[in-house]
Write an enzyme that holds these catalytic residues in place. Structure first.
Site, PDB file in Angstrom:
ATOM      1  CD1 TRP A 124      -2.626   1.657   0.464  1.00 27.90           C
ATOM      2  CD2 TRP A 124      -2.077   1.851   2.621  1.00 27.90           C
ATOM      3  NE1 TRP A 124      -3.366   2.682   0.997  1.00 27.90           N
ATOM      4  CE2 TRP A 124      -3.043   2.822   2.313  1.00 27.90           C
ATOM      5  CE3 TRP A 124      -1.571   1.782   3.929  1.00 27.90           C
ATOM      6  CZ2 TRP A 124      -3.530   3.728   3.264  1.00 27.90           C
ATOM      7  CZ3 TRP A 124      -2.055   2.664   4.870  1.00 27.90           C
ATOM      8  CH2 TRP A 124      -3.021   3.628   4.541  1.00 27.90           C
ATOM      9  CG  ASP A 205      -2.136  -2.700   7.404  1.00 28.79           C
ATOM     10  OD1 ASP A 205      -3.244  -2.580   7.956  1.00 28.79           O
ATOM     11  OD2 ASP A 205      -1.755  -1.968   6.470  1.00 28.79           O
ATOM     12  CE  LYS A 241     -10.725   0.346   2.612  1.00 28.76           C
ATOM     13  NZ  LYS A 241      -9.420   0.274   3.132  1.00 28.76           N
TER      14      LYS A 241
HETATM   15  N1  PMP Z   1      -3.599  -0.702   5.231  1.00 30.32           N
HETATM   16  C1  PMP Z   1      -3.957  -1.082   4.010  1.00 30.32           C
HETATM   17  C2  PMP Z   1      -3.263  -2.235   3.389  1.00 30.32           C
HETATM   18  C3  PMP Z   1      -4.956  -0.402   3.331  1.00 30.32           C
HETATM   19  O1  PMP Z   1      -5.298  -0.803   2.109  1.00 30.32           O
HETATM   20  C4  PMP Z   1      -5.597   0.680   3.966  1.00 30.32           C
HETATM   21  C5  PMP Z   1      -6.704   1.430   3.280  1.00 30.32           C
HETATM   22  N2  PMP Z   1      -6.596   1.655   1.973  1.00 30.32           N
HETATM   23  C6  PMP Z   1      -5.190   1.030   5.250  1.00 30.32           C
HETATM   24  C7  PMP Z   1      -4.196   0.313   5.859  1.00 30.32           C
HETATM   25  C8  PMP Z   1      -5.746   2.153   6.062  1.00 30.32           C
HETATM   26  O2  PMP Z   1      -7.010   2.532   5.897  1.00 30.32           O
HETATM   27  P1  PMP Z   1      -7.781   3.421   6.953  1.00 30.32           P
HETATM   28  O3  PMP Z   1      -6.794   4.364   7.559  1.00 30.32           O
HETATM   29  O4  PMP Z   1      -8.813   4.101   6.151  1.00 30.32           O
HETATM   30  O5  PMP Z   1      -8.328   2.473   7.942  1.00 30.32           O
END
Ligand code: PMP
Length: 392
Positions: A124, A205, A241
């Site tokens: 990411w 993560d 998500k």
């Molecule tokens: N880690 C990964 C691999 C992701 O794809 C995302 C969102 N695109 C995130 C972390 C963090 O998302 P958020 O801060 O919106 O929870």
């Protein structure tokens, strides 16, 4: 002058006046009608919160809502997790997945003896920035093999075996972004053995728990394997998500320690990291999550809605694969149904991507990643035609 901009793909998409334009760059779920979705169970929880006039808007503590933290740890580690029962886990509410990663990284930069983190190649786009700005030094381990459009398992093992003992390793718990390629359980077990034998510190993560397979436990399997061996690890959770709470910024960082005493000292240090960053986290999103997680019926309702989102994505994979087969499109497209989660790493190159944007008004990141959640049965033929034309 200070300039602030939307992501490039979105800017270009917004400017396009074609009625058939299609944005597959967004990392958020869309319904079959292409609309954002608020889960019914979330609406219900919000209604309950509004109706409860005893609720006030006081500050939360630095570590957030206690119930939310406990329930989040159970969600990722399992309700019967020995680490939780032994009080070896400290959990703090953070600003979604990103904030959880950042707090974890700041903590490690201050208190962990190694300041290097190995992250997958590719990963990411925000990972290297989050870790570098927190004061860690970023290195990469091999992950994806473009030839097979699958995991470069040997490359991964070789790179981790060559890494200095004790360094931190970022692992995507499931639904690797951007590739959609995950290790199998057997491969996870080999990764675990190698990492533990070298004292490498796992930092998971978990941005897609339940969103990948539709099953919350299955999607947490990798994390639970590492916790079951009694070793240390970190886990950053996001509810963006799996509960569709993108803009509520609700997530958690858990640190699994070797004993309860370390866990309580780690919590004190986490408070010192959080206090000067944002004092304490926001109350609304965490209250929604806690309301749902602590009520059996609401929890079950959530799992049903979550599975429906995951199933729609899985069905988009099958439909796109079938559409390419039906057109006799050159090449092997089986990776579309093998990959998992929100994204497919199509294998289309930069020129093919710009051809599809120019000629077919289809927008995606230049690495060929498409969001399956942005597709519908109605738009799949258009995408399949465009891919067919791009590779012919
Ligand atoms: N880690 C990964 C691999 C992701 O794809 C995302 C969102 N695109 C995130 C972390 C963090 O998302 P958020 O801060 O919106 O929870």
């Amino acid at each position: 002058m200070i300039a602030i901009g939307l992501p490039i793909v979105t800017v270009a998409y917004n400017k396009d006046t074609s009625p058939v334009k299609l944005n597959l760059g967004v990392g958020a779920y869309r319904t079959e009608e292409g609309k954002p979705l608020v889960l019914n169970v979330v609406r219900r929880a919000e209604q309950m919160l509004v109706n409860d006039t005893s609720r006030v808007k006081e500050y939360l503590s630095i570590t957030g809502l206690a119930d939310f933290n406990k329930l989040s740890a159970k969600l990722i580690f399992g309700s019967d997790s020995p680490a939780i029962q032994e009080n070896r886990v400290t959990t703090v509410q953070c600003l979604s997945g990103t904030g959880s990663l950042r707090v974890g990284a700041e903590f490690l930069a201050k208190h962990y003896h190694e300041h290097t983190i190995y992250i997958p190649q590719p990963t990411w786009g925000n990972h290297p920035k989050v870790f570098t700005l927190a004061g860690l030094s970023v290195k990469y381990y091999r992950y994806y093999d473009p030839a097979t459009r699958g995991l470069d398992f040997q490359g991964l093992l070789d790179d981790l075996a060559a890494a200095p003992a004790g360094v931190i390793v970022l692992l995507h718990a499931c639904a690797h972004n951007p590739t959609g390629v995950d290790p199998t359980n057997d491969q996870w077990e080999k990764i675990r053995q190698l990492m533990r034998s070298k004292g490498l510190l796992p930092f998971f993560d978990s941005a897609y728990q339940g969103f990948a397979t539709g099953n919350l436990d299955a999607d947490a399997q990798s994390v639970r394997m590492f916790v079951a061996d009694g070793g240390e690890c970190l886990a950053a959770q996001s509810y963006a998500k799996n509960m569709g709470l993108y803009g509520e910024r609700v997530g958690a960082l858990s640190i699994v320690c070797k004993d309860a005493d370390v866990a309580s000292r780690v919590e004190s240090q986490l408070k010192l990291v959080i206090r000067p960053m944002y004092s304490n986290p926001p109350i609304h999103g965490a209250s929604i999550v806690a309301t749902i997680l602590k009520d059996r019926q609401m929890y079950d309702e959530w799992t049903i809605e979550l599975k429906a989102m995951a199933d729609r994505i899985i069905s988009m994979r099958q439909q796109l694969f079938d559409a390419l087969q039906a057109r006799g499109t050159a090449g092997d497209w089986s990776h579309i149904i093998k990959q998992i989660g929100m994204f497919t790493f199509t294998g289309l190159n930069t020129e093919q991507v710009s051809f599809m944007t120019r000629e077919h008004h289809i927008y995606m990141t230049s690495d060929g990643r498409i969001s399956m959640a942005g597709l519908s049965s109605r738009t799949i033929p258009h995408l399949a035609d465009a891919i067919h034309a791009a590779v012919t």
